[in-house]
Enzyme design. Structure first.
Site, mmCIF file in Angstrom:
data_model
loop_
_atom_site.group_PDB
_atom_site.id
_atom_site.type_symbol
_atom_site.label_atom_id
_atom_site.label_comp_id
_atom_site.label_asym_id
_atom_site.label_seq_id
_atom_site.Cartn_x
_atom_site.Cartn_y
_atom_site.Cartn_z
ATOM 1 C CB CYS A 79 -121.376 -22.132 -83.622
ATOM 2 S SG CYS A 79 -121.125 -23.445 -84.856
ATOM 3 C CG HIS A 181 -117.856 -19.540 -85.617
ATOM 4 N ND1 HIS A 181 -117.675 -19.966 -84.318
ATOM 5 C CD2 HIS A 181 -118.192 -20.644 -86.330
ATOM 6 C CE1 HIS A 181 -117.881 -21.268 -84.254
ATOM 7 N NE2 HIS A 181 -118.203 -21.705 -85.461
ATOM 8 C CD GLU A 183 -116.143 -17.016 -82.777
ATOM 9 O OE1 GLU A 183 -116.065 -18.251 -82.798
ATOM 10 O OE2 GLU A 183 -117.231 -16.393 -82.825
#
Length: 202
Positions: A79, A181, A183
């Site tokens: 990001c 992202h 994650e």
């Protein structure tokens, strides 16, 4: 061990937990010496480009990042961390980045809803170890108002379409950056973190 750089602007714990889920130990640190001694490094980030660069400078982390890159260790920006890898950003004026890759961070074009937030498909443009086992057109979670415009088209690993095609993953050798992202992107996002972790073993 994979260092997750803490410079006051990232979803650090979520990245750490994502690595743990795929069998890799990530440790959160703001210590330049620990960053340099790590086997691989992740630079996450959420927030403003200029503030992030100032925090990295004040924490004396920029020389540590430069050393990691020079040593050829696996490195990944996520990001804002991905945007910081480039030469400069137009966010809030013109600000110098880490210059790991050539290119500029630009505002999403007028007429598009900002921020670009939600799930979007990746179109894979070239093979990469980061995307092993990840099919083209898989969806990942984005939250951003600016995008990376690489000066070298050979850096573009994957693009996403948000009214226009933008570079969603850039990379070369063991250095990668992702606008989305991983994650927060379910199983395939974890697969990308796993693929990054595997770079440590090579």
């Amino acid at each position: 061990m994979i260092a997750i750089i803490d410079y006051g602007m990232g979803n650090l714990r979520s990245v750490q937990k994502g690595l743990e889920k795929v069998g890799y130990n990530g440790f959160i640190t703001s210590d330049p010496e620990q960053v340099v001694s790590a086997k691989a490094v992740i630079l996450p980030g959420v927030g403003a480009f200029a503030d992030a660069m100032e925090n990295l400078r004040e924490s004396k982390l920029i020389p540590a990042i430069d050393q990691v890159i020079e040593q050829g260790k696996p490195f990944m920006g996520i990001c804002l961390g991905y945007q910081l890898m480039f030469e400069e950003s137009e966010e809030g004026g013109l600000h110098k980045g880490l210059s790991i890759f050539p290119g500029r961070v630009r505002r999403l074009p007028p007429g598009l809803k900002v921020p670009h937030m939600g799930w979007n498909q990746l179109t894979i443009r070239q093979a990469s170890p980061l995307l092993e086992g990840v099919p083209s057109q898989s969806e990942f979670y984005f939250v951003h108002s600016y995008y990376v415009d690489p000066a070298d088209p050979s850096l573009i690993i994957a693009t996403a379409d948000y009214g226009f095609d933008f570079c969603a993953i850039a990379g070369r050798d063991h250095i990668f950056g992702a606008q989305f992202h991983p994650e927060k992107s379910s199983d395939l996002g974890l697969k990308i973190l796993q693929n990054f972790g595997r770079q440590v073993e090579q």
